[in-house]
Each structure stands twice: as structure tokens, then as C-alpha cells.
Write an enzyme that holds these catalytic residues in place. Sequence first.
Site, PDB file in Angstrom:
ATOM      1  N   GLU A   1       7.438  48.971  -7.112  1.00 19.32           N
ATOM      2  CA  GLU A   1       7.359  50.230  -6.359  1.00 19.32           C
ATOM      3  C   GLU A   1       6.833  51.305  -7.317  1.00 19.32           C
ATOM      4  O   GLU A   1       7.511  52.280  -7.645  1.00 19.32           O
ATOM      5  CB  GLU A   1       8.730  50.620  -5.795  1.00 19.32           C
ATOM      6  CG  GLU A   1       8.679  51.793  -4.819  1.00 19.32           C
ATOM      7  CD  GLU A   1      10.044  52.277  -4.370  1.00 19.32           C
ATOM      8  OE1 GLU A   1      10.100  53.153  -3.491  1.00 19.32           O
ATOM      9  OE2 GLU A   1      11.065  51.802  -4.905  1.00 19.32           O
TER      10      GLU A   1
ATOM     11  N   HIS B   1       9.461  46.161  -1.870  1.00 21.48           N
ATOM     12  CA  HIS B   1       8.236  46.973  -1.939  1.00 21.48           C
ATOM     13  C   HIS B   1       7.036  46.181  -2.443  1.00 21.48           C
ATOM     14  O   HIS B   1       6.065  45.978  -1.726  1.00 21.48           O
ATOM     15  CB  HIS B   1       8.433  48.256  -2.752  1.00 21.48           C
ATOM     16  CG  HIS B   1       9.384  49.214  -2.134  1.00 21.48           C
ATOM     17  ND1 HIS B   1       9.074  49.939  -1.000  1.00 21.48           N
ATOM     18  CD2 HIS B   1      10.648  49.569  -2.476  1.00 21.48           C
ATOM     19  CE1 HIS B   1      10.111  50.702  -0.667  1.00 21.48           C
ATOM     20  NE2 HIS B   1      11.078  50.481  -1.542  1.00 21.48           N
TER      21      HIS B   1
ATOM     22  N   PHE C   1      14.452  63.813  -2.992  1.00 24.95           N
ATOM     23  CA  PHE C   1      14.994  62.561  -2.470  1.00 24.95           C
ATOM     24  C   PHE C   1      16.382  62.296  -3.060  1.00 24.95           C
ATOM     25  O   PHE C   1      17.346  61.993  -2.338  1.00 24.95           O
ATOM     26  CB  PHE C   1      14.013  61.445  -2.832  1.00 24.95           C
ATOM     27  CG  PHE C   1      14.330  60.089  -2.274  1.00 24.95           C
ATOM     28  CD1 PHE C   1      14.028  59.769  -0.962  1.00 24.95           C
ATOM     29  CD2 PHE C   1      14.887  59.109  -3.074  1.00 24.95           C
ATOM     30  CE1 PHE C   1      14.283  58.494  -0.449  1.00 24.95           C
ATOM     31  CE2 PHE C   1      15.143  57.836  -2.578  1.00 24.95           C
ATOM     32  CZ  PHE C   1      14.842  57.532  -1.267  1.00 24.95           C
TER      33      PHE C   1
END
Length: 503
Positions: free
Chosen positions: A352, A377, A200
Amino acid sequence: MSVQPQRPHAAVVFLCLLACGLAIPDPRQREALIQLEAFMQTGGQMVLTDAEQRLDTLLLKIKQEETAREHFPPAMHFFRARDLIRTSPIFSLLQKMPKGGALHVHDFSMVDAEWLVKNVTYRPHCYMCWTDSQSIRFIFSSQQPKPLPRCSSWALLENLRAKTINTTDLDDSIMRNLTLFTDQDPEATYPSQDVVWDKFEQIFLALWGLVTYAPVFRDYFYQGLTQFYTDNVMYLELRALLPEVYELDGSTHDRAWTLKAYQDITRQFTAEHQDFFGARIIVTIHRGVNASVMTEAVKEAMKLKKDFPDFMAGFDMVGREDRGRPLWYFREALSLPAEKGVSLPFFFHAGETDLEGTEVDQNLLDALLLNTSRIGHGFALLHHPVAKDLSRKRGVAVEVCPISNQVLKLVKDLRNHPAAALMSENHPVVISSDDPALFGTSGLSYDFYEAFVGFGGIKSHVGSLKQLAMNSIRYSSLTAQQQEKAMDEWQRRWNKFVSENHF
């Protein structure tokens, strides 16, 4: 004609609760409990018109068929489920549905990788190199760029393609470096959170040199707005790092220039798309910085907010929460606006994580202590009853990003996502897509599908969808007057959608 949801009468409910332990329960008491639960869920208090009720009947029928599928998309990894979702009549309806605003989206993950490869990397002066970590880097330059540490020699893509027999393979190879999406087994490709987060973060580094080139930067944001607008999203709040944008000769622009460029492009887009309500920027910094860097970042954000009062929404931190410093570490820097009497709204990522009980896990409480406007989140919120209660009482909405949470390995089966419980009691929730381009999606429809079919199951209905869309305006950073105007425009589009799709 419209129908008011049946509010369970308090006395009936009380009698029902008294009777719960009886050997022979009364069906009327059972029905009262069922009605009470239905009334409490997201959209449960919504008044449905006749047309909305007809659409609801259609959706229920389709959803029952969907639930009976051998392969149920919300129970599968999204990379496996995406093609199934695309064939769903529910998904087709959700694409047409006016979804209000996208309130949790990041700057370099708005636009699909195919557009970047086919459009941006074919532009003149685009160089690429290969890193030791099996990633790629880009730069636009009028001459041969200086070497990068731990990277191969720069290759001009125009020349590379001229020498390549199969440019499709080259383009596919580049594309694989710009998205997490894979046709391979996603669980085997990404066996842990560390593996998927490392990839990512490498993607963002790969994108950096492409998107921060001034001509691309402008086109990229315009294309991002286009993709959300095409998905019937009418408003956007973008988390943006405000990078130094560079020109072909290597000169750079400061963060104020970057913010103004966002503002100019937004104005251009809204002028050309009259039913798009606009965009605002939440300025961000990586949570891995130290306290002194954060102090300077907050001071700069306060100045930018003063200079762009109607366009800059506020401030947040980005990066993997489990690896970054907790909010409490930055409490002195984050207290500066209040100490100086300056308005700088916060929109903190918090919760998160699945590291219950750690220092990072306290970010939810600290975000509320620091008066966050929304919670990004909030995956761990159910483990924090005090934070959950506070966020409800203060009207601090949770920005839920279903696909992101699944792909980044916080939850496997989206029916088990904590937001399912939050929606069952109408906790303030908005649905967003976080980093759609990295997950092989665009806009909001895929995440709305997972929320509607996965979180809600059979019990979610048209009222749930309507409430979620309205929440995205109600909990936005827009002023009360702007929210009223946006809600009127959304309602007009919603009525049109319902009239055209209730069959």
C-alpha cells in the site's frame, strides 16, 4: 441453454502470432488475439446463461452511456464523484447484486458518521473535548472525567446541546471530525499523502472513546453488520485491534472479552438474518510497535486462535505502511507460530505504497515469504514481478480497495489503478472497501462500481462481476466445506438477482 466462452484454439493463436509482423494482417488472426485477451481477463472463462447474457447486454448499453458522460466518475476524485455514482443505473444494479464477502474492512470504520452522531453522541454520559490538533475526543463516564493532555475541559454533550441555539451546526461539526469526506475541493483539502493520513489517524483517535464504550461497542458492530447486509454482502472478515472495552464506571475488559463480544454479536445477527453467512475476525496490531511488543502480540494471537479456532481468522498489522516498520523487522516474532507448530494464518497489508525501491516496498516479497493468506491492497504489485508470479501460483489473492487507494492519494484516475492490469490477466483479486465510513460510503457497492466501470472499462461484463463475487468466497478464510455452503447460498441469490434484472 448456456454459452461456453470461445476458447481461442492454440494453433490459431500460434498462427496469429506468427503473422503479427506481416504487412497484411489476417482479420481472423486479429479476432483470435482479441478472443484470447477476453478469455484471459477476470470472468473471461465464465459460462453465461441466457438470462446472464441478457443482463450483460443491458449492462454494456448502460456502461457505454456512462463512459460517454462529460464527467466520468472513475476519472474524478471520489468525493466529487459520489453523487454522480448514486444516479448511475449501474450503481443501482450493483446495490442489488449479491456481492459475496467483504474481506478487507477495519473495525472502527464500518458505520457511517451520521449514525454515530445522531445515535451514539445523544446517549447519556457522553463527554467531548477539543484537542490542540483541532480534533475531538470522547468518553462516557458517570462523573466528570479526568482531564486529557492537550485537550480542552470535558463538556457533557447533553448540557452543551441544551445551551446551543443551533444543534444541527454542532452535530455537523462533530460529523466533520469523524469522516474524511468533504464537500469542499478534496485536492485542496488534502494536498498530500501526509495531510490526508494525519486526518485519517486523528479520526480513529476521535472514534476510539465512542466505540470502545461497551454498550456502544455492541451496537456499533451490529449496525456495521446491518449496513453490509443491507448492501447485499453475505459475509465479512473484519480487521480488529481488539481494544480494551470500558464500562461507565471506568472498568475495562480484556482482548479475549472483546473477541467473544464480536462472536456473540455475530451469532445474534446470523440468527436474526438467516441468509447472512457470518463474520470472522483478523486480529491486528499497529505496525509502529517495537519487536518485543510484536512478539507478545503474536503469542497472544496464537492463544486467541486456539481459544476461538472457528471465529478468529488470523493476524495482521495496521497503520500507514510508509511510516511503520517493515515486515522484515518483525520476522522473528512472525516466525513463532511456524516454529511452535501453531496455525496462525497471516493476512498482511503489503504494497500500500508508491515508494518504489524502499525497505517498505519489500513488504510484498516478505509477506509471501511469511506465507500470507492474502495481500492487503497490493498496490505496488506490478513493480514486483516475482511477487506477482508467486501470488498467482500460490492463489494468494490481492484485496483491492479502489476508493481507499484514491482517497489516500496513491492513484488519481482509477482507470490507471494497477488492479486494472491484474484483472486483465485474471490475477486472484477480491474487491473490498477498507474504511467505508471514513470515505462517505457503506458496504461494497461503491467500490464494485469503481472496479467494474473504472478498472474494467467497456470490456468488463457480467462474468467479471460474477467472478469477483465468487472470488470473495473462494479466497476467504472459510473452510472448504463452509465455502461450498456459502457458494451454494450465493448462487441461489445470484440466480434470483439475474432473473429479476435482465429486463
